[in-house]
Write a protein that holds these residues in place. Structure first.
Motif, PDB file in Angstrom:
ATOM      1  N   SER A   1     -16.021  39.538 -14.036  1.00  0.00           N
ATOM      2  CA  SER A   1     -17.268  40.264 -14.282  1.00  0.00           C
ATOM      3  C   SER A   1     -17.109  41.206 -15.469  1.00  0.00           C
ATOM      4  CB  SER A   1     -17.708  41.015 -13.033  1.00  0.00           C
ATOM      5  OG  SER A   1     -16.748  41.986 -12.713  1.00  0.00           O
ATOM      6  N   LEU A   2     -18.227  41.774 -15.919  1.00  0.00           N
ATOM      7  CA  LEU A   2     -18.221  42.590 -17.133  1.00  0.00           C
ATOM      8  C   LEU A   2     -17.219  43.740 -17.050  1.00  0.00           C
ATOM      9  CD1 LEU A   2     -21.987  42.794 -18.161  1.00  0.00           C
ATOM     10  CD2 LEU A   2     -20.128  41.788 -19.491  1.00  0.00           C
ATOM     11  N   ASP A   3     -17.117  44.353 -15.867  1.00  0.00           N
ATOM     12  CA  ASP A   3     -16.195  45.478 -15.729  1.00  0.00           C
ATOM     13  C   ASP A   3     -15.072  45.129 -14.756  1.00  0.00           C
ATOM     14  OD1 ASP A   3     -17.773  45.277 -13.556  1.00  0.00           O
ATOM     15  OD2 ASP A   3     -18.643  47.290 -13.682  1.00  0.00           O
ATOM     16  N   GLY A   4     -14.834  43.814 -14.586  1.00  0.00           N
ATOM     17  CA  GLY A   4     -13.893  43.404 -13.549  1.00  0.00           C
ATOM     18  C   GLY A   4     -12.441  43.341 -14.021  1.00  0.00           C
ATOM     19  N   GLU A   5     -11.558  43.264 -13.036  1.00  0.00           N
ATOM     20  CA  GLU A   5     -10.120  43.107 -13.309  1.00  0.00           C
ATOM     21  C   GLU A   5      -9.843  41.668 -13.750  1.00  0.00           C
ATOM     22  OE1 GLU A   5      -7.212  45.304 -12.223  1.00  0.00           O
ATOM     23  OE2 GLU A   5      -8.824  46.700 -12.769  1.00  0.00           O
ATOM     24  N   LEU A   6      -8.903  41.522 -14.623  1.00  0.00           N
ATOM     25  CA  LEU A   6      -8.458  40.180 -14.983  1.00  0.00           C
ATOM     26  C   LEU A   6      -7.513  39.658 -13.916  1.00  0.00           C
ATOM     27  CD1 LEU A   6      -7.635  40.502 -18.790  1.00  0.00           C
ATOM     28  CD2 LEU A   6      -9.405  39.064 -17.770  1.00  0.00           C
ATOM     29  N   PRO A   7      -7.663  38.417 -13.521  1.00  0.00           N
ATOM     30  CA  PRO A   7      -6.682  37.857 -12.595  1.00  0.00           C
ATOM     31  C   PRO A   7      -5.338  37.640 -13.311  1.00  0.00           C
ATOM     32  CG  PRO A   7      -8.317  36.204 -13.192  1.00  0.00           C
ATOM     33  CD  PRO A   7      -8.724  37.474 -13.863  1.00  0.00           C
ATOM     34  N   ALA A   8      -4.322  37.359 -12.515  1.00  0.00           N
ATOM     35  CA  ALA A   8      -2.979  37.232 -13.099  1.00  0.00           C
ATOM     36  C   ALA A   8      -2.839  35.956 -13.921  1.00  0.00           C
ATOM     37  CB  ALA A   8      -1.932  37.276 -11.993  1.00  0.00           C
ATOM     38  N   GLY A   9      -3.538  34.921 -13.508  1.00  0.00           N
ATOM     39  CA  GLY A   9      -3.410  33.661 -14.245  1.00  0.00           C
ATOM     40  C   GLY A   9      -4.484  32.704 -13.805  1.00  0.00           C
ATOM     41  N   GLY A  10      -4.268  31.438 -14.058  1.00  0.00           N
ATOM     42  CA  GLY A  10      -5.236  30.423 -13.658  1.00  0.00           C
ATOM     43  C   GLY A  10      -6.292  30.202 -14.722  1.00  0.00           C
ATOM     44  N   LYS A  11      -7.429  29.609 -14.293  1.00  0.00           N
ATOM     45  CA  LYS A  11      -8.527  29.311 -15.225  1.00  0.00           C
ATOM     46  C   LYS A  11      -9.588  30.400 -15.083  1.00  0.00           C
ATOM     47  CE  LYS A  11      -9.556  24.778 -14.948  1.00  0.00           C
ATOM     48  NZ  LYS A  11      -9.723  23.467 -14.271  1.00  0.00           N
ATOM     49  N   VAL A  12      -9.921  31.032 -16.188  1.00  0.00           N
ATOM     50  CA  VAL A  12     -10.861  32.163 -16.106  1.00  0.00           C
ATOM     51  C   VAL A  12     -12.071  31.969 -17.018  1.00  0.00           C
ATOM     52  CG1 VAL A  12      -9.241  33.962 -15.391  1.00  0.00           C
ATOM     53  CG2 VAL A  12      -9.520  33.448 -17.827  1.00  0.00           C
ATOM     54  N   LEU A  13     -13.185  32.451 -16.501  1.00  0.00           N
ATOM     55  CA  LEU A  13     -14.399  32.544 -17.314  1.00  0.00           C
ATOM     56  C   LEU A  13     -14.564  34.005 -17.711  1.00  0.00           C
ATOM     57  CD1 LEU A  13     -16.903  30.356 -15.227  1.00  0.00           C
ATOM     58  CD2 LEU A  13     -16.018  29.833 -17.506  1.00  0.00           C
ATOM     59  N   LEU A  14     -14.347  34.287 -18.985  1.00  0.00           N
ATOM     60  CA  LEU A  14     -14.417  35.672 -19.467  1.00  0.00           C
ATOM     61  C   LEU A  14     -15.835  36.006 -19.913  1.00  0.00           C
ATOM     62  CD1 LEU A  14     -11.253  35.699 -21.774  1.00  0.00           C
ATOM     63  CD2 LEU A  14     -11.438  36.570 -19.423  1.00  0.00           C
ATOM     64  N   PRO A  15     -16.221  37.271 -19.735  1.00  0.00           N
ATOM     65  CA  PRO A  15     -17.500  37.671 -20.317  1.00  0.00           C
ATOM     66  C   PRO A  15     -17.443  37.504 -21.839  1.00  0.00           C
ATOM     67  CG  PRO A  15     -16.553  39.451 -18.982  1.00  0.00           C
ATOM     68  CD  PRO A  15     -15.514  38.381 -19.088  1.00  0.00           C
ATOM     69  N   TYR A  16     -18.508  37.017 -22.406  1.00  0.00           N
ATOM     70  CA  TYR A  16     -18.546  36.736 -23.844  1.00  0.00           C
ATOM     71  C   TYR A  16     -18.168  37.962 -24.682  1.00  0.00           C
ATOM     72  CZ  TYR A  16     -20.692  34.995 -28.254  1.00  0.00           C
ATOM     73  OH  TYR A  16     -20.951  34.601 -29.543  1.00  0.00           O
ATOM     74  N   PRO A  17     -18.686  39.155 -24.369  1.00  0.00           N
ATOM     75  CA  PRO A  17     -18.307  40.320 -25.195  1.00  0.00           C
ATOM     76  C   PRO A  17     -16.799  40.589 -25.155  1.00  0.00           C
ATOM     77  CG  PRO A  17     -20.207  40.842 -23.825  1.00  0.00           C
ATOM     78  CD  PRO A  17     -19.680  39.520 -23.346  1.00  0.00           C
ATOM     79  N   LEU A  18     -16.210  40.418 -23.993  1.00  0.00           N
ATOM     80  CA  LEU A  18     -14.770  40.654 -23.858  1.00  0.00           C
ATOM     81  C   LEU A  18     -13.988  39.618 -24.670  1.00  0.00           C
ATOM     82  CD1 LEU A  18     -12.463  42.215 -22.457  1.00  0.00           C
ATOM     83  CD2 LEU A  18     -12.612  40.561 -20.571  1.00  0.00           C
ATOM     84  N   TRP A  19     -14.417  38.388 -24.570  1.00  0.00           N
ATOM     85  CA  TRP A  19     -13.765  37.304 -25.311  1.00  0.00           C
ATOM     86  C   TRP A  19     -13.857  37.556 -26.818  1.00  0.00           C
ATOM     87  CZ3 TRP A  19     -16.022  33.156 -28.275  1.00  0.00           C
ATOM     88  CH2 TRP A  19     -15.127  32.118 -28.599  1.00  0.00           C
TER      89      TRP A  19
END
Lengths: 162, 549
Positions: free
Chosen positions: A19-37
């Motif tokens: 999520s926009l203000d969420g924690e990043l998981p340790a690994g795996g496949k992630v969908l990042l918020p576009y602004p963060l990316w």
């Protein structure tokens, strides 16, 4: 494991949504918020795969050309009655020529899947409290469409009146 | 008029199946209220004071006799024997049961009708001039373009959930009878020096809480680009229109906020990706659309029969001819407007028996076709003068020949607080009181053309802002009051929003107030001057002094 509709099939899904203000998981496949990316602040090497999700007020500009390389882009529908995501989908497909998985996320309900599919979505994270089987069965209420769109490159008039 | 082929028919048939399923899921509790709401709205179903209301589409006001009989049947079978024609040239039923609505839609589909997008935050029914195709001052017939837009907008996948509703009007004449500058998009057909047609595209007009006049965004758009250009406008609106406040969500607010130049630039930036795409129209497609709207088989120079004598002999008939017929491009023919503004009958209402009769008369006298005007009247567009007397007799006997078209008592009026859940105040009894006050026909005719438009609330379904006299129902501490405005008018070059005259008035004072306004006009008018012109010449003050004296 949650499931989604992908290319007309119900399949398992192991992408983790950040999520926009969420924690990043340790690994795996992630969908990042576009602004963060876009910010380049995420160490993408930590993950098995990276995708991006777009808030629906995103305006696609030059920077969006880089999205082309991703295996999946998701577009958020915070509420189903907010139709901005349809335009984003068409822009991604038609202007930015995005070919890979385009996923509708958020308030994704069966009565909107037909329109979403016509606008270029091929993947649907149906809201968790609804039957994904019923949604799949109801995906194509119409066998005829007037307009050109992603599922039908020519408008009906080109077929019947040309 | 347009006739469905298998494709069009399949679409409306499949819509019935879809809506039946959606309604069943709602009734079974599987769809939440909030989820069903936009689905039913996009099928024209509102939940009103007494019952759901069903609004059925009459694309650009064109209807045939078979369809009219079906509407009569629906009024008889599912409603209380009447229906109401609206300012969007559509028709409403006020008393159906929700559970019956899929069956009603199935009945409509058998006569090539539907309720698709008659409400909701989507592209609504495109409207046009009720005299399209027969008017002498026409650049070109707007109806083929209306049909092209109808098809393009029906279930457009990208624009089903816009910030707010979206209304398009098309005018093919120099005198604008479609109020195009008060629409989200107004399209004016124009002809250039080479004789080629094009569209002047106006965007951002509208009534409601913030009445604004549409601005010219594109001049002389080549016709083949119509759909891609509309798509660019809608896309900019879909993306940037406000969604945080429903009262600021119409495209007019976006155009105003950006300024028309900046708005036009955004549209142009979007259009560059759409122009010349497969939605571009070809001559062949345009000609095919036009082929549905060819002239009926007029008789060449038909005899007028006893028309002149009948007119000389019968004052009532002569009044009807003067007021309710419109000149026709075809010699020997006129267009006839049936007044749905008889005193004591809610404006725009017709009974099932009247609808059946109108259908029969259309078959007998006007090639089986009918039109609904945004003034909420019915038109038989192609009547021979020699048959006018017989037609008039049939209309007169059935309460459809009130000779008041274009006059003060031919008012546009919403259903108001008697039916509508949104209304602040009743409109129907007030309209009736005004009609009773001005029941002297000679006086009415002496006053000439005056548009009185009446809305029961700010949503402005009765177009009060563009009435020469506008009435608006307002709520003052739980009491029904009425606000009077003067000087509004439609028209491409003279479009104007009426100005509020003063504090709102109680219901019983309204007929008096209007009478006073009219007296000021009569005292001050120049020879042959219309009410609205007198108002703009002498200004508001004299009217205000008299009404609030």
């Amino acid at each position: 494991m949650p499931n989604i509709i992908l290319n007309g099939q119900i399949v398992d899904d192991n992408w983790q949504l950040v999520s926009l203000d969420g924690e990043l998981p340790a690994g795996g496949k992630v969908l990042l918020p576009y602004p963060l990316w876009l910010s380049g602040e995420v160490d993408i090497s930590a993950f098995e795969a990276i995708g991006v999700w777009l808030p629906n007020d995103t305006v696609l500009d030059e920077q969006a050309k880089a999205l082309d390389a991703l295996p999946v882009i998701a577009v958020d529908f915070p509420v189903f009655s907010d139709g901005r995501g349809y335009t984003l989908a068409r822009q991604l497909r038609e202007r930015f020529n995005f070919k890979a998985e385009l996923r509708a996320i958020g308030d994704v309900l069966q009565d909107q899947l037909f329109f979403m599919h016509r606008c270029g979505f091929n993947s649907f994270a149906v809201r968790a409290d609804r039957s994904i089987e019923e949604a799949l069965a109801a995906m194509k209420p119409f066998s005829v469409s007037y307009q050109a769109a992603l599922d039908q490159p020519q408008p009906l008039f080109a077929q019947r009146w040309a | 008029m347009y006739k469905y082929d298998d494709f069009d028919q399949k679409l409306v048939d499949e819509r019935v199946i879809q809506f039946r399923d959606q309604t069943q899921r709602y009734l079974d509790g599987k769809l939440a209220d909030t989820e069903y709401l936009p689905l039913r709205l996009q099928n024209g179903i509102y939940i009103q004071k007494h019952a759901p209301m069903l609004r059925v589409a009459i694309p650009y006001g064109m209807l045939n006799s078979i369809q009219m009989r079906k509407l009569a049947h629906i009024a008889r079978t599912y409603d209380k024997n009447y229906a109401h024609f609206t300012t969007r040239q559509n028709v409403q039923f006020n008393w159906p049961e929700l559970k019956d609505t899929p069956d009603i839609l199935a009945e409509l589909a058998t006569v090539q009708m539907h309720a698709i997008q008659t409400s909701g935050n989507c592209i609504r029914n495109t409207t046009t001039d009720q005299f399209a195709g027969i008017a002498g001052d026409e650049v070109t017939d707007p109806r083929p373009w209306c049909e092209i837009v109808r098809q393009w907008s029906t279930f457009h996948p990208e624009f089903a959930f816009l910030p707010r509703k979206f209304k398009i009007a098309i005018s093919g004449t120099t005198e604008d009878r479609a109020a195009i500058r008060f629409h989200d998009v107004g399209l004016q057909l124009v002809k250039n020096e080479q004789g080629e047609i094009g569209f002047d595209v106006y965007v951002g007009g509208g009534l409601g809480r913030t009445p604004l006049i549409g601005e010219l965004v594109k001049q002389n758009l080549a016709p083949q680009h119509l759909l891609t250009y509309l798509e660019a406008i809608l896309r900019v609106y879909n993306q940037f229109g406000r969604r945080d406040n429903k009262y600021k969500a119409r495209i007019k607010i976006l155009v105003k906020a950006l300024g028309v130049e900046a708005f036009a630039e955004r549209v142009a930036a979007e259009w560059q990706y759409l122009v010349d795409s497969p939605s571009t129209l070809t001559d062949k497609v345009i000609n095919k659309a036009a082929s549905f709207f060819l002239d009926p088989a007029y008789e060449a120079n038909p005899s007028e029969g006893d028309f002149a004598q009948q007119r000389a002999d019968n004052k009532a008939f002569s009044r009807f001819v003067t007021n309710n017929t419109t000149a026709h491009k075809q010699a020997g023919y006129v267009a006839v407007t049936l007044s749905l503004k008889k005193t004591g009958v809610p404006p725009g209402d017709v009974t099932d028996a009247q609808m059946d009769l109108i259908a029969d008369l259309a078959d007998q006298y006007s090639f089986g076709e009918l039109r609904i005007s945004h003034h909420q009247n019915v038109i038989l567009a192609d009547v021979k003068k020699s048959e006018l007397y017989a037609l008039w007799q049939a209309l007169e006997a059935n309460g459809l020949a009130t000779p008041n078209i274009g006059k003060l008592t031919d008012m546009i009026c919403c259903p108001g607080g008697d039916f509508c859940g949104l209304a602040n105040a009743k409109s129907i009894p007030v309209a009736a009181a005004i009609q009773e006050r001005f029941d002297d026909l000679d006086y009415l005719y002496d006053l000439g053309e005056i548009e009185l438009n009446f809305s029961g609330c700010m949503n402005a379904c009765g177009h009060h802002h563009i009435g020469n006299i506008g009435l608006l129902g307002v709520d003052r501490k739980g009491e029904e009051f009425y606000q009077l405005s003067l000087g509004g008018r439609a028209g491409r070059d003279e479009a104007n929003v009426g100005k509020i005259l003063g504090p709102s008035l109680k219901q019983e004072l309204i007929p008096d107030a209007i009478e006073k306004v009219i007296k000021v006009y009569v005292e001050n008018r120049l020879d042959g001057e219309l009410f609205v012109d007198t108002y703009h010449r002498i200004g508001q003050e004299k009217f205000k002094e008299r009404v609030y004296a």
